[in-house]
Design an enzyme around this catalytic site. Structure first.
Site, short mmCIF file in Angstrom:
data_model
loop_
_atom_site.label_atom_id
_atom_site.label_comp_id
_atom_site.label_asym_id
_atom_site.label_seq_id
_atom_site.Cartn_x
_atom_site.Cartn_y
_atom_site.Cartn_z
N LYS A 79 0.84 -1.20 0.00
CA LYS A 79 0.00 0.00 0.00
C LYS A 79 0.87 1.25 0.00
O LYS A 79 1.86 1.33 0.73
CB LYS A 79 -0.91 -0.02 1.23
CG LYS A 79 -1.87 1.17 1.34
CD LYS A 79 -2.77 1.00 2.55
CE LYS A 79 -3.72 2.16 2.71
NZ LYS A 79 -4.66 1.97 3.85
N SER A 148 -9.23 2.28 3.14
CA SER A 148 -8.33 3.00 2.26
C SER A 148 -7.39 2.08 1.50
O SER A 148 -6.67 2.51 0.61
CB SER A 148 -7.51 4.00 3.09
OG SER A 148 -6.75 3.31 4.08
N SER A 172 -10.09 -0.28 7.16
CA SER A 172 -9.46 -0.19 5.85
C SER A 172 -8.72 -1.44 5.38
O SER A 172 -8.16 -1.44 4.28
CB SER A 172 -8.51 1.00 5.80
OG SER A 172 -9.22 2.19 6.02
#
Length: 457
Positions: A79, A148, A172
């Protein structure tokens, strides 16, 4: 096209000389080439670097070296709020990513040490908050992949990588994993280093893996738990990290109580989620004692306390940048920061105090049931993936981020609208939640692939 093997199976095939790391990288890159224009899961794909590393690892095998771990030669995504040496960390914002990171975050270093191949950086919402990302849901492009860790979940679902690191402050990891039909593990708070990970809320942030199977999550987590926290010897601090998942399935197989969360919070579950998760729980009744557990009254306020901590700490972290360039912040992160600037110190301290109090009340409740090793279970999300104007509601995940308890979500079926739903398991230790989620995954056997993956080349 043929699906990727599990990490354990790929490791076996590499060890036996049937597959090469290069084969795995090439298959993942082929999926990226075909599906990335439609899904938009990646910020950066290090094609040249991944191919070079795959060839290097293959040469070490040819020279007679043994694989360093089950992750040896396994392509993984990161990420884009986590530092990877040589790659910018953009955080979904024009304010970041001007220069590449000079060294790996400890979680990334742990994966490199294990022999994993880093394919690149996956899309995040801006500063890991709630502004919708460019990434599309692999099951239906009109719906959100969640936030996210949107790119990580979508990339795993589309078999562009075997696993990807995500982060969770509210929901997330759990939410995008559920929306995209894959599995996600949020570890206990504080058990994995957050060094060189862009913070949103330092009392709530977690790093964890997203993958297609619980066993894949476990193999990634094993490396993070063993080596990512300052190089501390896992045999001293985390002896469970030395064992494989089958060991914990055997150890906890005798504890077969699933406590279905009973709380006013669950009134937020829509009929599609209710029907899908109820059907999954009904199937599990043949193998487990399944009974409702009413949560403490204090649990009714956890979303308020969670949000209070999150907004204050997000505002503290971004205060200087926001003052200098507010126009470069998205509307959702802007609202978050502005709200945090208005919270009193007394209210913030109350929320921090309640983290320990509610956690202790929950432990006492489980103890009173005679099964502290039992596992809580509830839907992973309030709805299947909503439309792309939002990242979805984290209400079913934020309580566990607030309490810092380990959670795993697994796919439990497709809702009537054709979108995946997840079942979320919560426990007090990582082995407990891995064992229960692993056993339930095998019973439910929900391994559907996004229809887009069945598109002929």
């Amino acid at each position: 096209m043929p699906d990727l093997p599990t990490i354990a199976r790929a490791a076996e095939l590499i060890r036996d000389g049937v597959l090469r790391p290069l084969d795995l990288v090439e298959q993942c890159l082929a999926n990226i080439d075909q599906y990335e224009p439609a899904v938009q899961a990646w910020v950066t794909v290090d094609r040249a670097g991944a191919l070079k590393e795959a060839k290097r690892l293959g040469a070490t095998l040819a020279d007679g070296e043994e694989p360093a771990s089950p992750l040896f030669g396994i392509p993984i995504g990161i990420k884009d709020i986590i530092d990877v040496a040589g790659m910018p960390t953009r955080c979904g914002s024009p304010l970041r990513g001007k220069l590449p990171a000079t060294k790996d975050a400890p979680v990334v270093a742990a994966l490199r040490e294990a022999g994993a191949i880093l394919l690149g950086k996956t899309v995040t919402t801006q500063f890991a908050a709630f502004d919708p990302p460019p990434t599309k849901n692999p099951w239906n492009a009109a719906h959100t992949p969640g936030g996210s860790s949107s790119g990580s979940a979508a990339a795993v679902a589309m078999e562009m990588c075997f696993a990807a690191l995500g982060t969770q402050t509210g929901g997330s990891i759990t939410r995008p994993a559920s929306y995209c039909g894959v599995a996600g593990f949020k570890p206990p708070w504080g058990e994995v280093s957050l060094e060189q990970v862009e913070p949103l809320s330092f009392h709530l942030d977690h790093v964890g893996p997203i993958a297609r199977r619980v066993s894949d999550l476990y193999l990634v987590w094993q490396q993070l738990a063993a080596r990512a926290s300052g190089g501390v010897d896992a045999s001293v601090t985390r002896p469970w990290a030395e064992h494989d998942l089958e060991y914990w399935l055997d150890c906890y197989g005798v504890y077969r109580t699933l406590f279905v969360v009973d709380s006013p919070l669950l009134e937020q579950a829509d009929p599609l989620v209710q029907a899908t998760t109820a059907a999954a729980l009904e199937r599990l009744r043949a193998s487990f004692e399944v009974r409702k557990l009413s949560l403490p009254a204090s649990f009714n306020s956890v979303l308020t306390w969670h949000k209070r901590i999150m907004v204050v700490e997000a505002a503290e972290h971004h205060r200087a940048e926001f003052k200098a360039a507010a126009e470069k912040f998205g509307p959702c992160i802007t609202t978050l920061i502005q709200e945090g600037l208005g919270v009193s110190a007394v209210d913030y301290c109350e929320a921090l105090r309640m983290q320990n109090q509610v956690r202790n009340e929950l432990a006492q409740l489980l103890h009173s049931q005679g099964d502290l090793l039992g596992c809580l279970v509830m839907p992973a999300t309030t709805t299947p993936a909503p439309d792309a104007s939002t990242t979805g509601n984290p209400a079913f995940n934020a309580p566990w981020s607030f309490l810092g308890l380990p959670t795993i979500t697994i796919p439990c079926g497709l809702a009537a609208n054709g979108l995946p739903c997840g079942l979320q398991f919560i426990a007090f230790t990582s082995p407990q939640v891995f064992a229960m989620a692993g056993m339930c995954e095998r019973i439910l056997h929900q391994y559907a692939r996004p229809p887009l993956l069945e598109t002929p080349r």
